[in-house]
Write a protein that holds these residues in place. Structure first.
Motif, PDB file in Angstrom:
ATOM      1  N   GLN A   1     -12.017  -2.397  -0.887  1.00  0.00           N
ATOM      2  CA  GLN A   1     -11.670  -3.599  -1.629  1.00  0.00           C
ATOM      3  C   GLN A   1     -12.726  -4.683  -1.454  1.00  0.00           C
ATOM      4  O   GLN A   1     -13.031  -5.408  -2.402  1.00  0.00           O
ATOM      5  CB  GLN A   1     -10.311  -4.137  -1.188  1.00  0.00           C
ATOM      6  CG  GLN A   1      -9.137  -3.331  -1.708  1.00  0.00           C
ATOM      7  CD  GLN A   1      -7.825  -3.988  -1.338  1.00  0.00           C
ATOM      8  OE1 GLN A   1      -7.475  -4.075  -0.169  1.00  0.00           O
ATOM      9  NE2 GLN A   1      -7.117  -4.459  -2.341  1.00  0.00           N
TER      10      GLN A   1
ATOM     11  N   LEU B   1      -0.886   4.655  -1.222  1.00  0.00           N
ATOM     12  CA  LEU B   1      -2.170   4.649  -0.526  1.00  0.00           C
ATOM     13  C   LEU B   1      -2.032   5.064   0.931  1.00  0.00           C
ATOM     14  O   LEU B   1      -2.953   5.656   1.502  1.00  0.00           O
ATOM     15  CB  LEU B   1      -2.801   3.253  -0.594  1.00  0.00           C
ATOM     16  CG  LEU B   1      -3.119   2.743  -2.002  1.00  0.00           C
ATOM     17  CD1 LEU B   1      -3.502   1.272  -1.959  1.00  0.00           C
ATOM     18  CD2 LEU B   1      -4.230   3.567  -2.617  1.00  0.00           C
TER      19      LEU B   1
ATOM     20  N   LEU C   1       2.311   1.897  -3.380  1.00  0.00           N
ATOM     21  CA  LEU C   1       1.296   2.443  -4.280  1.00  0.00           C
ATOM     22  C   LEU C   1       0.881   3.871  -3.928  1.00  0.00           C
ATOM     23  O   LEU C   1       0.126   4.499  -4.660  1.00  0.00           O
ATOM     24  CB  LEU C   1       0.043   1.556  -4.260  1.00  0.00           C
ATOM     25  CG  LEU C   1       0.192   0.152  -4.828  1.00  0.00           C
ATOM     26  CD1 LEU C   1      -1.128  -0.611  -4.690  1.00  0.00           C
ATOM     27  CD2 LEU C   1       0.648   0.179  -6.277  1.00  0.00           C
TER      28      LEU C   1
ATOM     29  N   SER D   1     -11.443  -0.963  -7.044  1.00  0.00           N
ATOM     30  CA  SER D   1     -10.053  -1.227  -7.416  1.00  0.00           C
ATOM     31  C   SER D   1      -9.094  -0.331  -6.628  1.00  0.00           C
ATOM     32  O   SER D   1      -9.474   0.743  -6.148  1.00  0.00           O
ATOM     33  CB  SER D   1      -9.850  -0.991  -8.910  1.00  0.00           C
ATOM     34  OG  SER D   1      -9.849   0.405  -9.195  1.00  0.00           O
ATOM     35  N   LEU D   2      -7.858  -0.782  -6.527  1.00  0.00           N
ATOM     36  CA  LEU D   2      -6.849   0.027  -5.835  1.00  0.00           C
ATOM     37  C   LEU D   2      -6.613   1.356  -6.548  1.00  0.00           C
ATOM     38  O   LEU D   2      -6.328   2.362  -5.893  1.00  0.00           O
ATOM     39  CB  LEU D   2      -5.542  -0.760  -5.690  1.00  0.00           C
ATOM     40  CG  LEU D   2      -5.584  -1.901  -4.679  1.00  0.00           C
ATOM     41  CD1 LEU D   2      -4.276  -2.689  -4.696  1.00  0.00           C
ATOM     42  CD2 LEU D   2      -5.865  -1.387  -3.273  1.00  0.00           C
ATOM     43  N   ASP D   3      -6.755   1.389  -7.866  1.00  0.00           N
ATOM     44  CA  ASP D   3      -6.614   2.659  -8.590  1.00  0.00           C
ATOM     45  C   ASP D   3      -7.710   3.645  -8.183  1.00  0.00           C
ATOM     46  O   ASP D   3      -7.449   4.828  -7.985  1.00  0.00           O
ATOM     47  CB  ASP D   3      -6.660   2.433 -10.103  1.00  0.00           C
ATOM     48  CG  ASP D   3      -5.382   1.827 -10.644  1.00  0.00           C
ATOM     49  OD1 ASP D   3      -4.322   1.940  -9.985  1.00  0.00           O
ATOM     50  OD2 ASP D   3      -5.438   1.229 -11.737  1.00  0.00           O
ATOM     51  N   GLU D   4      -8.954   3.153  -8.052  1.00  0.00           N
ATOM     52  CA  GLU D   4     -10.057   4.017  -7.620  1.00  0.00           C
ATOM     53  C   GLU D   4      -9.845   4.475  -6.175  1.00  0.00           C
ATOM     54  O   GLU D   4     -10.129   5.631  -5.837  1.00  0.00           O
ATOM     55  CB  GLU D   4     -11.388   3.274  -7.725  1.00  0.00           C
ATOM     56  CG  GLU D   4     -11.848   2.995  -9.140  1.00  0.00           C
ATOM     57  CD  GLU D   4     -13.095   2.131  -9.164  1.00  0.00           C
ATOM     58  OE1 GLU D   4     -14.162   2.687  -9.504  1.00  0.00           O
ATOM     59  OE2 GLU D   4     -13.012   0.937  -8.834  1.00  0.00           O
TER      60      GLU D   4
ATOM     61  N   TYR E   1       0.832  -1.207   0.000  1.00  0.00           N
ATOM     62  CA  TYR E   1       0.000   0.000   0.000  1.00  0.00           C
ATOM     63  C   TYR E   1       0.866   1.256   0.000  1.00  0.00           C
ATOM     64  O   TYR E   1       0.554   2.237  -0.674  1.00  0.00           O
ATOM     65  CB  TYR E   1      -0.919   0.039   1.225  1.00  0.00           C
ATOM     66  CG  TYR E   1      -2.043  -0.965   1.254  1.00  0.00           C
ATOM     67  CD1 TYR E   1      -2.442  -1.695   0.134  1.00  0.00           C
ATOM     68  CD2 TYR E   1      -2.748  -1.173   2.429  1.00  0.00           C
ATOM     69  CE1 TYR E   1      -3.490  -2.604   0.195  1.00  0.00           C
ATOM     70  CE2 TYR E   1      -3.800  -2.076   2.500  1.00  0.00           C
ATOM     71  CZ  TYR E   1      -4.167  -2.793   1.385  1.00  0.00           C
ATOM     72  OH  TYR E   1      -5.207  -3.678   1.455  1.00  0.00           O
TER      73      TYR E   1
ATOM     74  N   ARG F   1      -6.952   4.817  -4.661  1.00  0.00           N
ATOM     75  CA  ARG F   1      -5.865   5.806  -4.665  1.00  0.00           C
ATOM     76  C   ARG F   1      -6.394   7.171  -5.069  1.00  0.00           C
ATOM     77  O   ARG F   1      -6.084   8.191  -4.438  1.00  0.00           O
ATOM     78  CB  ARG F   1      -4.729   5.398  -5.587  1.00  0.00           C
ATOM     79  CG  ARG F   1      -3.578   6.424  -5.534  1.00  0.00           C
ATOM     80  CD  ARG F   1      -2.425   6.181  -6.510  1.00  0.00           C
ATOM     81  NE  ARG F   1      -1.987   4.821  -6.594  1.00  0.00           N
ATOM     82  CZ  ARG F   1      -2.232   4.005  -7.628  1.00  0.00           C
ATOM     83  NH1 ARG F   1      -2.923   4.433  -8.669  1.00  0.00           N
ATOM     84  NH2 ARG F   1      -1.776   2.770  -7.641  1.00  0.00           N
ATOM     85  N   ALA F   2      -7.208   7.211  -6.124  1.00  0.00           N
ATOM     86  CA  ALA F   2      -7.763   8.492  -6.581  1.00  0.00           C
ATOM     87  C   ALA F   2      -8.599   9.137  -5.479  1.00  0.00           C
ATOM     88  O   ALA F   2      -8.523  10.348  -5.255  1.00  0.00           O
ATOM     89  CB  ALA F   2      -8.597   8.282  -7.842  1.00  0.00           C
TER      90      ALA F   2
ATOM     91  N   ASP G   1      -6.299  10.379  -2.766  1.00  0.00           N
ATOM     92  CA  ASP G   1      -5.571  11.562  -3.244  1.00  0.00           C
ATOM     93  C   ASP G   1      -6.423  12.824  -3.156  1.00  0.00           C
ATOM     94  O   ASP G   1      -5.901  13.934  -3.139  1.00  0.00           O
ATOM     95  CB  ASP G   1      -5.090  11.363  -4.681  1.00  0.00           C
ATOM     96  CG  ASP G   1      -3.901  10.427  -4.789  1.00  0.00           C
ATOM     97  OD1 ASP G   1      -3.303  10.071  -3.739  1.00  0.00           O
ATOM     98  OD2 ASP G   1      -3.577  10.026  -5.927  1.00  0.00           O
TER      99      ASP G   1
END
Length: 150
Positions: free
Chosen positions: A58, A30, A28, A63-66, A25, A68-69, A72
């Motif tokens: 999760q 996170l 990435l 998803s991990l991309d979502e 994490y 992260r966004a 952020d």
């Protein structure tokens, strides 16, 4: 150790997430850790909320991309407030409502499949005779929203 920080082992124990996953994490972006003079990770206690958010997200298929966004979008340099988390929640509401709708449809359609044993292909929502829906794109086109239909 400073009272306001946790070692990776402590964060793992408190969050229920393996240290290797916490390092992943962190790689990435996170979660974030400070480093001691001996290069050991130290996590602010507020990282527990982020890890909990990641785990729950999760579990519902985000998803991990979502994730992260979304993370952020939270302020950096200070602990997110309840208002910050509420803004993130509002941004995800439509996406989560759509997931809930699809999960309900899957549950209901699977009940139908179990009931018929897939012996009646005339009413099966997964059957695509002759692959007639291939032009609409990949995936289960009868289950997912059609192009241009929200």
């Amino acid at each position: 150790m400073h009272e306001a920080t946790l070692t990776i082992g402590q964060l793992a124990d408190r969050s229920g997430v393996a240290p290797s996953t916490l390092r992943y994490y962190e790689r990435l972006g996170l979660i974030h850790a400070a480093r001691t003079g001996g290069n050991q990770r130290r996590y602010a206690r507020t990282e527990l909320r982020r890890v909990a958010f990641i785990r729950i997200s999760q579990q519902v298929g985000v998803s991990l991309d979502e994730i992260r966004a979304a993370l952020d979008s939270l302020p950096s340099g200070r602990t997110p407030t309840p208002d910050d988390w509420a803004a993130l929640s509002r941004a995800w509401r439509d996406r989560l409502d759509e997931r809930i709708r699809l999960l309900g449809k899957l549950r209901d359609d699977l009940d139908g499949c179990i009931g018929c044993g897939c012996l009646s292909l005339q009413r099966c929502t997964l059957y695509n005779p002759g692959d007639s829906l291939a032009a609409e794109g990949a995936g289960p086109r009868l289950m997912l929203p059609r192009l241009g239909q929200g």
